[in-house]
Design a protein around this motif. Structure first.
Motif, short mmCIF file in Angstrom:
data_model
loop_
_atom_site.label_atom_id
_atom_site.label_comp_id
_atom_site.label_asym_id
_atom_site.label_seq_id
_atom_site.Cartn_x
_atom_site.Cartn_y
_atom_site.Cartn_z
N ARG A 280 0.84 -1.21 0.00
CA ARG A 280 0.00 0.00 0.00
C ARG A 280 0.87 1.25 0.00
NH1 ARG A 280 -3.71 -2.96 3.97
NH2 ARG A 280 -5.55 -3.50 2.72
N LEU B 210 -2.21 3.33 -9.14
CA LEU B 210 -3.15 2.38 -8.53
C LEU B 210 -4.57 2.71 -8.97
CD1 LEU B 210 -3.24 0.03 -6.46
CD2 LEU B 210 -3.69 1.76 -4.70
N ASN C 278 -7.58 0.95 -8.03
CA ASN C 278 -8.47 0.87 -6.88
C ASN C 278 -7.62 0.62 -5.63
OD1 ASN C 278 -10.99 0.95 -8.45
ND2 ASN C 278 -10.34 -1.06 -9.19
N GLU C 279 -8.27 0.40 -4.53
CA GLU C 279 -7.55 0.11 -3.29
C GLU C 279 -6.83 -1.24 -3.39
OE1 GLU C 279 -7.19 1.92 -0.46
OE2 GLU C 279 -8.14 3.58 -1.54
N VAL C 280 -5.70 -1.34 -2.71
CA VAL C 280 -5.02 -2.63 -2.60
C VAL C 280 -5.90 -3.57 -1.77
CG1 VAL C 280 -3.01 -3.84 -1.67
CG2 VAL C 280 -2.73 -1.61 -2.80
N GLN C 281 -6.16 -4.76 -2.30
CA GLN C 281 -7.01 -5.73 -1.60
C GLN C 281 -6.14 -6.72 -0.84
OE1 GLN C 281 -9.87 -7.54 -4.28
NE2 GLN C 281 -10.05 -5.65 -5.49
N TYR C 282 -6.46 -6.88 0.43
CA TYR C 282 -5.67 -7.78 1.29
C TYR C 282 -6.61 -8.78 1.94
CZ TYR C 282 -3.08 -9.27 5.47
OH TYR C 282 -2.50 -10.01 6.47
N TYR D 149 -3.56 -8.10 -3.53
CA TYR D 149 -3.92 -7.98 -4.94
C TYR D 149 -4.23 -6.53 -5.27
CZ TYR D 149 -7.13 -8.18 -8.98
OH TYR D 149 -7.75 -7.96 -10.18
N CYS D 150 -3.79 -6.09 -6.44
CA CYS D 150 -4.16 -4.74 -6.89
C CYS D 150 -4.09 -4.65 -8.41
CB CYS D 150 -3.28 -3.68 -6.24
SG CYS D 150 -1.55 -3.75 -6.70
N GLU D 151 -4.77 -3.64 -8.93
CA GLU D 151 -4.76 -3.35 -10.36
C GLU D 151 -4.05 -2.02 -10.58
OE1 GLU D 151 -8.65 -3.55 -12.05
OE2 GLU D 151 -9.18 -5.38 -10.97
N LYS E 261 -2.57 -6.53 -13.52
CA LYS E 261 -2.98 -7.00 -12.20
C LYS E 261 -1.81 -7.73 -11.55
CE LYS E 261 -7.79 -7.63 -13.68
NZ LYS E 261 -8.90 -8.60 -13.87
N THR F 247 -0.53 -9.99 -8.01
CA THR F 247 -0.95 -10.74 -6.83
C THR F 247 0.28 -11.28 -6.12
OG1 THR F 247 -3.00 -11.43 -7.91
CG2 THR F 247 -2.32 -12.67 -5.96
#
Length: 395
Positions: A102, A118, A120-124, A132-134, A158, A160
């Motif tokens: 992040r 980035l 969207n938000e970083v997904q944890y 995961y992030c895009e 993407k 991961t």
């Protein structure tokens, strides 16, 4: 880019295209992300009409907008979805790892010719231990005539980090350079990521291989006929690419069709010692989810020539399932490379399931022998023998 050129490009790109809806969605996202315009397009004509109206209202920036739309259609969407899988080494706790990612993308990142933002938000996911992030990226190059940095491509990649399985996976972007660049960026930040080169690692098999079969062919035969079926996968081989640099005839061949492992062309290539470089397979597996049987399927290519890559079709967009398939197959490949019995098992599977096809002379000799047993008359036997000698040089 002026409107006339864009119109010509747009009409060609959207004509009889199976992926029009996804391209329309990409344009909607462009206007939302770049111009804060919320739009929805039902048809390609309504989309084009909006573009004409919008650029007409913003004449000062119209050429730049049209150029960005061109890159959106040309580069940010592809009918193929590559997954590059690498090994990840880390002792950092998962919570701290997520915080670090992040922090890295809290602002735009520039590395070499690429800029990343980035999306969207970083997904944890703490349970699955995945981050995961895009990232939207822009690639630039130096115009040596003007000395200016100009845009080369736009797209989305993407990424991961799978801490549980110790994998780093990049996907989505058809631009191969973006996958390599983002990996190198993380390496520069101190992350230990090791791309997987199957052909290089297959040297381990080669050192144990005293057969006439190629190491990668033995690897793939193990994978298709034993390892994946034992994991519950049902497999269809859709195409396979062979190379034999020592051949004086055809050095490279791609074979397509049904029941490929039964075709004489494939069998002959295997027994010639040709090397498998790329294969396209369809996998199906029935899983029990919450008491319900669910049939999952995916079609993709496995590219062994460079870094290990899995190339899914556009319809296979289930990110979690695709990652699971990639990890399953990558782990299986690595295990087979270092397993002591891979050569022995591969040879056994070939002998049991993939016999060397008979040559034309062998087939004709069998026919001649069978016909000879059916003929009782001596003169007819002599005539039959003479026929095969004269026409096929078989005595």
């Amino acid at each position: 880019m002026n409107l006339e050129r864009f119109t010509d490009y747009y009409n060609k790109k959207m004509r009889f295209n199976l992926h029009i809806n996804k391209r329309l969605k990409a344009i909607e996202e462009y206007f939302l992300n770049e111009h804060a315009e919320i739009v929805s397009f039902m048809t390609k004509d309504s989309c084009y009409a909006y573009i004409v109206t919008y650029t007409g209202q913003h004449e000062d920036n119209s050429e730049e907008i049209l150029e960005q739309l061109y890159y959106t259609l040309e580069h940010s969407f592809s009918s193929q979805n590559p997954y590059y899988i690498s090994e990840l080494e880390t002792t950092v706790h998962k919570d701290a790892f997520a915080r670090n990612i992040r922090r890295l993308f809290s602002q735009n990142v520039e590395y070499d010719d690429f800029t990343y933002e980035l999306r969207n938000e970083v997904q944890y996911d703490a349970n699955d231990e995945t981050i995961y992030c895009e990232l939207d990226f822009e690639e630039k190059f130096i115009d040596y005539i003007t000395g200016e940095r100009r845009r080369k491509s736009l797209g989305t990649i993407k990424i991961t980090f799978d801490l549980k399985n110790k994998k780093f996976i990049t996907s989505e972007a058809p631009n191969d350079r973006s996958h390599k660049n983002i990996l190198e960026y993380f390496e520069m930040q101190g992350y230990t990521i090791k791309p997987i080169y199957v052909l290089k690692r297959s040297l381990t098999i080669r050192n144990k291989n005293f057969t006439d079969f190629s190491p990668t062919t033995l690897l793939i035969i193990n994978l298709l006929l034993h390892t994946l079926p034992s994991m519950g996968y049902r497999i269809t081989l859709d195409s396979i690419n062979f190379t034999n640099i020592d051949s004086h005839d055809i050095q490279r061949m791609t074979l397509n069709g049904t029941n490929l492992l039964s075709s004489n062309e494939v069998l002959q290539r295997i027994h010639n010692g040709d090397t498998v470089h790329t294969l396209k397979i369809t996998l199906n597996i029935i899983s029990n989810r919450d008491g319900t049987q669910v049939n999952y399927g995916a079609t993709f290519k496995i590219d062994l020539k460079g870094r290990l890559a899995f190339i899914f079709g556009d319809s296979d967009d289930n990110e979690a399932r695709n990652r699971e398939i990639c990890i399953d197959i990558q782990n299986s490949i690595m295990k087979l490379i270092y397993e002591a019995t891979t050569v022995q098992t591969g040879v056994r599977l070939i002998n049991e399931n993939l016999p060397k096809p008979k040559s034309l002379n062998e087939i004709l000799s069998t026919i001649k022998s069978d016909l000879s047993e059916l003929v009782d008359n001596t003169d007819d036997k002599i005539a039959l023998k003479k026929y095969f000698v004269d026409n096929y040089a078989i005595s």
